[in-house]
Motif scaffolding. Sequence first.
Motif, PDB file in Angstrom:
ATOM      1  N   LEU A   5      -0.041  26.425  46.674  1.00  0.00           N
ATOM      2  CA  LEU A   5       0.621  25.761  47.874  1.00  0.00           C
ATOM      3  C   LEU A   5       1.478  26.595  48.615  1.00  0.00           C
ATOM      4  O   LEU A   5       2.111  27.665  48.075  1.00  0.00           O
ATOM      5  CB  LEU A   5       1.325  24.506  47.371  1.00  0.00           C
ATOM      6  N   ASN A   6       1.787  26.166  49.999  1.00  0.00           N
ATOM      7  CA  ASN A   6       2.458  27.211  50.968  1.00  0.00           C
ATOM      8  C   ASN A   6       3.935  26.816  50.593  1.00  0.00           C
ATOM      9  O   ASN A   6       4.848  27.944  51.073  1.00  0.00           O
ATOM     10  CB  ASN A   6       2.221  26.927  52.091  1.00  0.00           C
ATOM     11  N   GLN A   7       4.628  25.923  49.759  1.00  0.00           N
ATOM     12  CA  GLN A   7       5.875  25.575  49.729  1.00  0.00           C
ATOM     13  C   GLN A   7       5.907  24.824  48.423  1.00  0.00           C
ATOM     14  O   GLN A   7       4.808  24.316  47.588  1.00  0.00           O
ATOM     15  CB  GLN A   7       6.607  24.871  50.616  1.00  0.00           C
ATOM     16  N   ASP A   8       7.139  24.753  47.624  1.00  0.00           N
ATOM     17  CA  ASP A   8       7.331  24.036  46.549  1.00  0.00           C
ATOM     18  C   ASP A   8       7.784  22.611  46.892  1.00  0.00           C
ATOM     19  O   ASP A   8       8.721  22.191  47.520  1.00  0.00           O
ATOM     20  CB  ASP A   8       8.692  24.712  45.777  1.00  0.00           C
ATOM     21  N   PRO A   9       6.736  21.661  46.636  1.00  0.00           N
ATOM     22  CA  PRO A   9       7.090  20.285  47.044  1.00  0.00           C
ATOM     23  C   PRO A   9       8.223  19.531  46.258  1.00  0.00           C
ATOM     24  O   PRO A   9       8.529  18.391  46.658  1.00  0.00           O
ATOM     25  CB  PRO A   9       5.656  19.376  46.818  1.00  0.00           C
ATOM     26  N   THR A  10       8.593  19.902  45.270  1.00  0.00           N
ATOM     27  CA  THR A  10       9.727  19.380  44.559  1.00  0.00           C
ATOM     28  C   THR A  10      11.005  20.059  45.083  1.00  0.00           C
ATOM     29  O   THR A  10      12.178  19.458  44.639  1.00  0.00           O
ATOM     30  CB  THR A  10       9.650  19.818  42.876  1.00  0.00           C
TER      31      THR A  10
END
Length: 564
Positions: free
Chosen positions: A513-518
């Motif tokens: 993923l391109n970013q941490d969804p948490t």
Amino acid sequence: MLVDLLIRNARILTQDPAQPVAESLLIHDGKVLALDVDRQSVPRARRVVDAEGAVVVPGFNDVHAHSVWFGLGLMEVNLGSVASLEEAYAVIAEAAASLAQDEWVVASGYSPLLHNGAQPDRDRLDAASGGRPVWIKHSSGHACNVNGIALDLIVARGADLAAPIDGGVVARDAAGRPTGLLEENAMRLVQDIMLPYPLATIERALDLATSHYLTEGITSVTDAGIAGGWIGYSPREFGAYQSARDKGLLSVRMQPMMVLDALHTVPGHDADPDSRGLDAGIRTGLGDDWLRLGPVKIFSDGSLLGSTAYVTEEYVGCPHNHGYLQMDAHELRSSALEAYRAGWTIAMHAIGDHAVDHAIDIITEAQETYGRKPLPNRIEHGGVIRPEQLDRIAAAGIVLVPQPHFITEFGDGMAKLLGPERTATSYPANSLLKRGATLPGSSDRPVSNGRPLDVMQSFVQRLTPSGEVYGPDERITGAEALYAYTAGSAAATGTEGTRGRLMPGMLADLVFLNQDPTAVEPSQIGATQVLATMVGGEIRYGAEIFPAQEGRDPAMASTGEETR
């Protein structure tokens, strides 16, 4: 030791409480071998992937979707995005123009709830199709529309449209004329003409669906109903799954559920209990990590979107309408217990709270009488549910499978039907976690958008199309939503020993993923991009983004030190 793959320079959210975050990952023979191995003792790797700081999470697992239905929708006329009935008629007309006079116009994705309950007019459909039969499948899967030409074909086959249908309705106007709306089991009137689909068509649908799943980070799916009832496409449907796998068309791991209608009484020794199953005693659990039979799917009631879910209190604004069961309550219980005795775990569709009562009673009786099975028993949806029912579900170890993205797409209409008190606990999430119950990730695709990151955002925000919060006490955190779609889903499908976490021995199914969804604002969870998807240690989507370098760690290339 020579291992298959080293992933380095990543932020790995393992979902393993003992080691929640890692920076590198070793994969061998399709499984995770180790995490964060000391650089001086890293085994030699055939391939090395530099994740360039990307976030890596376990592969997403949707435990309630309909892959053939979704794949067919990619092949059919799409009415999911039409803004009005007039636009729908225009789309039908355009599609009909390329068909022979006796060919059917088959369309998918229509949702009356998004059009203030409006249904297509049978006569307008006759005109739009140029006299061709039309079959419009609702997005809910619990109703469809046909035109007058199609109704004539149904009658010509000997059907009596005036005869009552157990668990279904042929809608009529004030003058008693059929409108073309067929609810629940009445859909069989048109399905008897159109089904079964050719196996080659089903294989093509699986190819399209599972290829799309990879773009969204999905590596495992439970298909909630195949081979029978109004949701199956062929009595041989599981054979299409096997052929698709043999031909390399099955891109993700699948756990199909047989529909109860596909099971039958199987004779045996006089000492054996009466049971309902498949010939040779085939039951839940047969298969391997790529394709394995799941529970038996049993429909108890209808849909909330169509006001046919079985509720104890009538729908707001719909006097005397409580929905209905799709079969007699005694038959529901006896057939479910017969399947359970034959070795089938139960997954019972129950949206209304009255249907949930039946589901809990049946499943708890099955467990207490015949014991628990390796796969947990499930209740699908739980759109209307009471707190004491959640207590019973948690105590019995039953998995409730809610779909939070229904709120994002249909929440205003559902809230209007339920009123504020029932909306507060509709499609629960936090209440399940507070009780220690399993919370999985699911979408019911193509009824709703199935992209996991969007569904995670719905878990966290619970916002309706108008921006209202739907059951605020049921909101969960981004970390809890990610856990639901990974480890929670693994627990719900009986696969917690092989997937859902990135730790030694687990399948190497993961997503870049391109970013941490948490760690982002809730409104930005869905904006997270899937860069690549790996199944069984092989990058099956996004390989061009993270090309594997053969046998060398890029960090050591300048010194010539080989990964060892």
